[in-house]
Design an enzyme around this catalytic site. Structure first.
Site, PDB file in Angstrom:
ATOM      1  N   HIS A 151       0.903  -1.212  -0.014  1.00 37.24           N
ATOM      2  CA  HIS A 151       0.067  -0.220  -0.063  1.00 37.24           C
ATOM      3  C   HIS A 151       0.788   1.265   0.047  1.00 37.24           C
ATOM      4  CE1 HIS A 151       0.985   0.472   4.203  1.00 37.24           C
ATOM      5  NE2 HIS A 151       0.540  -0.683   4.801  1.00 37.24           N
ATOM      6  N   CYS A 159       2.949  -4.931   6.693  1.00 36.99           N
ATOM      7  CA  CYS A 159       2.645  -4.705   5.237  1.00 36.99           C
ATOM      8  C   CYS A 159       3.833  -4.160   4.802  1.00 36.99           C
ATOM      9  CB  CYS A 159       1.605  -3.873   4.891  1.00 36.99           C
ATOM     10  SG  CYS A 159       0.072  -4.671   5.579  1.00 36.99           S
TER      11      CYS A 159
END
Length: 352
Positions: A151, A159
């Site tokens: 992202h 992440c």
């Protein structure tokens, strides 16, 4: 036309007008959709064309944790894949090694398949796509975790975080790939570039068996420049392998007889043999360097200890001399020797 019908039509027209207005402003589209539909730049399209590729051609993504790099590869008209661009990863969570369980704040490693359903145009982190963790391999080990994303927003909580500009282009490339009729693209995540030198630096890691397994897929891509098909049996990845017709591979059960391309098998064995020889040489070299460093540290410690001992001995010696010199020059009080009193001389007798 009756007044009531006229009013209903006017109200409907007004609603349509409002809808169009809101739609133009993004009111009905959703916060991320304008960003998600941002077209590829003319520079990107031109670069793809110069590679012999196009926006709608198949793509592949590779991530390398240690160097914080994300690569996008695109298929050319010749059928092979070429590197389109390398993007800097702002941050990833955890250390080198796979994700094991929910909450360990570790970013995953392995091979994943990204489908349109894993794309998130309304991410709180600008734009995002889900890695697909846990995959078939992860589930075979009972690994848990959710919403492991690539992202934007440049901050990570388990992440892979990119800049907003970076994820915008990656997202657009993926979108155009899907529009081109491709049902998915492959995501490969590695701890580092899978060279024997890098593996030798981590030779004592408990993840070595896992890393050597995913290196097989890495090597096959390096040889053919085509993303390898992957599956799982016997709780390990198998690449470009086909099981008995109509029989899906069981991730936990022993692998059945697998069919593989003979040319690829031969090329892979040759590469692995060369890499294994380099690996052993590098491990010996690293071990020798570590032993030399330990020996040097021990010598330094012994030298410092000897210097300290000499300093203490010299200090004691001079302290002793100082004490003796003090005694010699009367620094230590002495008893005064008695002073003899002279007897008075007799007075001569007076002469008559």
């Amino acid at each position: 036309m009756s007044t009531g019908l006229f009013r209903k039509l006017a109200a409907a027209a007004l609603l349509v007008g409002v809808a169009v207005t809101l739609s133009a402003c993004g009111g009905f589209i959703g916060k991320g959709n304008a960003k998600a539909n941002r077209p590829l730049t003319s520079a990107a399209v031109t670069k793809l064309a110069s590679m012999g590729s196009s926006p709608g051609a198949p793509m592949m993504v590779r991530i390398f944790k240690e160097s914080s790099e994300l690569e996008v590869w695109k298929q050319t008209s010749a059928g092979d894949f070429r590197l389109f661009k390398t993007y800097e990863i702002c941050a990833y969570s955890g250390d080198l090694g796979p994700k094991i369980k929910e909450g360990d704040r570790q970013s995953p490693e392995g091979f994943y398949t990204i489908t349109p359903g894993l794309m998130n145009p309304n991410s709180s982190y600008y734009l995002a796509f889900n890695t697909g963790f846990p995959n078939k391999f992860d589930r075979a080990y009972g690994r848990t975790g959710s919403d492991l994303m690539v992202h934007g927003d440049c901050s990570s909580r388990g992440c892979y975080a990119m800049t907003d500009e970076g994820i915008a282009e990656i997202y657009a490339l993926a979108r155009e790939t899907f529009k081109g009729g491709n049902p998915s693209f492959q995501l490969q995540i590695f701890p580092f570039r899978m060279t024997p030198q890098n593996l030798a630096k981590q030779s004592k890691s408990p993840n070595m068996a896992f890393w050597k397994n995913i290196k097989e897929g890495y090597d096959q891509f390096e040889i053919a420049k085509i993303p390898p098909r992957w599956d799982v049996c016997d709780r390990r990845y198998v690449f470009n392998a086909t099981g008995p017709a109509g029989t899906p591979l069981d991730a936990v059960a022993a692998c059945p007889a697998l069919s593989q391309d003979a040319t690829m098998v031969a090329a892979l064995k040759a590469k692995q043999a060369a890499d294994d020889a380099t690996f052993e040489t590098e491990v010996a070299y690293v071990s020798k360097k570590e032993s030399a460093a330990v020996a040097a540290a021990e010598r330094d410690a012994a030298t410092q200890a000897a210097a300290k001992a000499r300093g203490e001995a010299i200090g004691g010696f001079f302290n002793g001399i100082g004490s003796n010199i003090g005694n010699l020059f009367g620094n230590t009080p002495q008893e005064a020797a008695p002073v003899e009193t002279a007897t008075a001389a007799p007075v001569p007798a007076a002469k008559s």
